[in-house]
Write a protein that holds these residues in place. Structure first.
Motif: not given
Length: 162
Positions: A27-31, A60-65, A73-74
């Protein structure tokens, strides 16, 4: 669906993964929920997890994105091993005059290259150990269908898409 918490366990149950198996998570973002839950479930089941992802997309993505797993987690932090594809945030490479959004995603190319590199390395390693790995031959090449008959017989029912 990849953002929906709770369905990965059922997928892994269906495929009967078990301790000692390797789970490759790409997964590109892994989030998102699917990737994070896959890595967490791998740990819980005693699987080895390998992630193909880009921390440059996740960090760079906020934890609440909205696309994040509720834990924040990442994937690259959870997996046993991870391959950094170096894809940048936004996953696009080309500016087109008159368009305010970059286009030309790189993650498909980077992820495919990484996965195929893993396959090549695994085959090389197995051969170095004296093991002949079961490598599927293109059915479009001469003798492909005939060469693959042994794998169909051996793995039919074990691999869902054969």
């Amino acid at each position: 669906v990849e953002r929906t918490p709770g369905y990965v366990k059922a997928v892994l149950d269906y495929h009967r993964v078990q301790r000692g198996d390797v789970l490759l998570i790409v997964n590109a973002y892994g989030i998102n929920a699917a990737t994070i839950e896959a890595a967490l479930e791998a740990k819980a089941r005693g699987l080895t997890s390998i992630a193909v992802t880009s921390p440059a997309c996740a960090r760079p993505l906020a934890l609440d994105h909205p696309s994040r797993h509720p834990s924040g987690l990442n994937l690259f932090e959870i997996a046993d091993l991870f391959i950094d594809t170096k894809v940048s945030l936004g996953d696009a490479a080309v500016d087109v005059e008159g368009c305010d959004q970059r286009v030309g995603p790189l993650s498909t190319i980077a992820n495919s290259f990484a996965v195929n590199s893993i396959v090549v390395a695994a085959v090389q390693h197995l051969v170095s150990l004296g093991v002949q790995p079961p490598v599927w031959k293109s059915s479009n090449s001469p003798g492909g269908d005939e060469a693959n008959q042994r794998y169909l017989a051996e793995y039919f029912g074990k691999l869902k898409y054969l």
